[in-house]
Write a protein that holds these residues in place. Structure first.
Motif, short mmCIF file in Angstrom:
data_model
loop_
_atom_site.label_atom_id
_atom_site.label_comp_id
_atom_site.label_asym_id
_atom_site.label_seq_id
_atom_site.Cartn_x
_atom_site.Cartn_y
_atom_site.Cartn_z
N GLU A 32 41.52 42.22 26.11
CA GLU A 32 41.01 41.77 27.41
C GLU A 32 39.96 40.70 27.14
O GLU A 32 39.02 40.92 26.39
CB GLU A 32 40.41 42.95 28.19
CG GLU A 32 39.62 42.55 29.44
CD GLU A 32 40.37 41.62 30.38
OE1 GLU A 32 41.46 41.97 30.85
OE2 GLU A 32 39.86 40.50 30.64
N CYS A 52 40.97 40.80 45.06
CA CYS A 52 41.02 40.32 46.44
C CYS A 52 40.89 41.51 47.38
O CYS A 52 39.82 42.07 47.52
CB CYS A 52 42.32 39.55 46.65
SG CYS A 52 42.45 38.73 48.23
N ASP A 160 44.95 30.46 45.36
CA ASP A 160 43.86 31.41 45.58
C ASP A 160 43.38 31.38 47.04
O ASP A 160 43.30 30.33 47.64
CB ASP A 160 42.70 31.00 44.65
CG ASP A 160 41.54 31.96 44.72
OD1 ASP A 160 41.73 33.07 45.23
OD2 ASP A 160 40.45 31.58 44.26
C1 FAD Z 1 42.49 35.46 44.00
C2 FAD Z 1 43.57 36.50 43.97
C3 FAD Z 1 43.85 37.23 45.10
C4 FAD Z 1 44.84 38.23 45.07
N1 FAD Z 1 45.04 39.01 46.17
C5 FAD Z 1 45.91 40.04 46.13
C6 FAD Z 1 46.02 40.98 47.19
O1 FAD Z 1 45.29 40.88 48.17
N2 FAD Z 1 46.94 41.97 47.10
C7 FAD Z 1 47.74 42.09 46.00
O2 FAD Z 1 48.54 43.01 45.94
N3 FAD Z 1 47.63 41.24 44.98
C8 FAD Z 1 46.73 40.24 45.01
N4 FAD Z 1 46.60 39.39 43.97
C9 FAD Z 1 47.49 39.54 42.88
C10 FAD Z 1 46.80 40.47 41.94
O3 FAD Z 1 46.27 39.71 40.90
C11 FAD Z 1 47.78 41.49 41.46
O4 FAD Z 1 48.21 42.31 42.54
C12 FAD Z 1 47.22 42.36 40.37
O5 FAD Z 1 45.88 42.13 40.04
C13 FAD Z 1 48.06 42.01 39.22
O6 FAD Z 1 47.69 42.83 38.17
P1 FAD Z 1 47.84 42.29 36.72
O7 FAD Z 1 47.48 43.42 35.85
O8 FAD Z 1 49.19 41.67 36.58
O9 FAD Z 1 46.81 41.07 36.61
P2 FAD Z 1 45.22 41.08 36.68
O10 FAD Z 1 44.73 42.20 37.51
O11 FAD Z 1 44.82 39.68 37.03
O12 FAD Z 1 44.79 41.37 35.17
C14 FAD Z 1 45.02 40.47 34.15
C15 FAD Z 1 43.93 40.63 33.10
O13 FAD Z 1 44.26 39.84 31.98
C16 FAD Z 1 43.10 39.20 31.51
N5 FAD Z 1 43.54 38.00 30.79
C17 FAD Z 1 44.06 36.85 31.29
N6 FAD Z 1 44.39 35.99 30.30
C18 FAD Z 1 44.07 36.62 29.14
C19 FAD Z 1 44.16 36.24 27.76
N7 FAD Z 1 44.65 35.05 27.40
N8 FAD Z 1 43.72 37.11 26.81
C20 FAD Z 1 43.21 38.33 27.17
N9 FAD Z 1 43.08 38.72 28.46
C21 FAD Z 1 43.53 37.89 29.44
C22 FAD Z 1 42.30 38.91 32.75
O14 FAD Z 1 40.91 38.77 32.46
C23 FAD Z 1 42.58 40.17 33.60
O15 FAD Z 1 41.63 41.17 33.38
C24 FAD Z 1 45.60 38.43 43.93
C25 FAD Z 1 45.32 37.67 42.79
C26 FAD Z 1 44.31 36.74 42.80
C27 FAD Z 1 44.02 35.98 41.54
#
Ligand code: FAD
Length: 286
Positions: A32, A52, A160
């Motif tokens: 992370e 969000c 975003d």
């Molecule tokens: C601004 C915004 C608003 C959103 N609103 C909604 C909403 O209202 N409802 C909804 O369902 N979804 C929403 N989403 C989508 C939301 O991101 C996903 O639902 C959910 O967070 C996805 O989970 P994830 O684990 O795929 O990604 P994330 O929760 O984004 O987790 C990814 C993690 O990877 C880490 N990371 C990234 N690149 C690297 C790297 N190179 N090396 C190591 N670590 C890294 C990041 O720091 C983060 O902690 C939104 C996203 C964003 C960005």
């Protein structure tokens, strides 16, 4: 000994994957990049950060999103358990206190001996045999380039919007009333508007200053999550039939259904702050 799994990203997907793999006896290394590096939307060093809305949407098995949650529970989902433990009142939706939710996930994974957490950005897809890329929609740019190279994909981008949070003390409780739609409980605070108030509100939305696009965005909207000012621009009554629809609500001051309503959902378990339901926006704030 089982082969090691490398997981990139400690968001929702990466944390669930890490927990499940470790539970099956597979050693996990979870990378992370926070707190050394934050995406433009993440602000907390914790794992499992919701950026969000704090709502995970419907919890009712009568629809697809609720059924998916039920399936996750039956499969022993770690995130569903954390969500249940930190939930806030939200009618038939599953919404959480996002700080408590992320704290719970961070503490549990930190204490899991099968998971080694490394706080480091991964800039290229590593050569290890089993890798889960769970770096989310705001994957850091160098890793995104490496994914593009691997997949031949040219169009990785993200749009975003902001989900504002309302200070509980700023709500006029003489006007706002508690109710869920169709008399099913009282989890939401509803701010009613008459026709004139609604039309002046939507006119102000259209006139208001917007945040310019950032370099990771293009002005292409996801239709399921439109900013409210974009909806207002599409038609005078669009919001009144969308996130501001009054159906199933009766204003106790008038005994009637309001013309439009802004629904507020608990942000935290104490009821100190509230989310505006369905109100993503690109408006500037001061
Ligand atoms: C601004 C915004 C608003 C959103 N609103 C909604 C909403 O209202 N409802 C909804 O369902 N979804 C929403 N989403 C989508 C939301 O991101 C996903 O639902 C959910 O967070 C996805 O989970 P994830 O684990 O795929 O990604 P994330 O929760 O984004 O987790 C990814 C993690 O990877 C880490 N990371 C990234 N690149 C690297 C790297 N190179 N090396 C190591 N670590 C890294 C990041 O720091 C983060 O902690 C939104 C996203 C964003 C960005």
């Amino acid at each position: 000994m089982a082969r090691r799994i490398t997981i990139i990203g400690g968001g929702l997907a990466g944390c669930e994957a890490a927990w499940q793999a470790a539970g099956m006896g597979t050693p996990v290394v979870l990378y992370e990049m926070k707190p050394q590096r934050f995406s433009p939307a993440h602000i907390s060093p914790r794992l499992g950060e919701l950026v969000c809305s704090n709502s995970l949407r419907s919890n009712s098995p009568a629809n697809a999103v609720g059924l998916l949650k039920e399936e996750l529970r039956k499969l022993g989902s770690f995130l569903m358990q954390a969500a249940e433990e930190t939930r806030v009142p939200a009618g038939d939706a599953l919404a959480v206190d996002r700080q408590a939710f992320a704290e719970r996930i961070t503490a549990a994974l930190g204490a899991n001996l099968g998971v080694q957490i490394i706080r480091e950005e991964i800039t290229r897809i590593p050569p290890e045999e089993i890798i889960v890329i769970a770096s989310g929609p705001l994957t850091s740019s160098s890793l995104a380039d490496s994914i593009k190279e691997l997949t031949g994909e040219k169009d990785l981008y993200f749009y975003d919007a902001i989900a504002p949070i309302v200070d509980g003390e700023s709500i006029n409780r003489e006007v706002a009333f508690r109710a869920s739609r169709y008399g099913e409980g009282s989890d939401y605070l509803n701010c009613p508007m008459n026709r004139e108030e609604y039309h002046s509100f939507t006119a102000e939305l259209i006139r208001a200053e917007k945040v310019p696009y950032r370099d990771f965005e293009k002005g292409v909207h996801f239709e399921g999550c439109l900013p409210i000012e974009e909806m207002a621009e599409r038609g005078e009554e669009t919001l009144a039939h969308g996130p501001m629809k009054p159906v199933g609500l009766r204003d106790p001051r008038t005994g009637k259904m309001p013309y439009a309503v802004v629904q507020l959902r608990h942000e935290d378990q104490q009821g100190m702050s509230y989310n505006l339901v369905g109100f993503q926006t690109k408006l500037k704030w001061k």
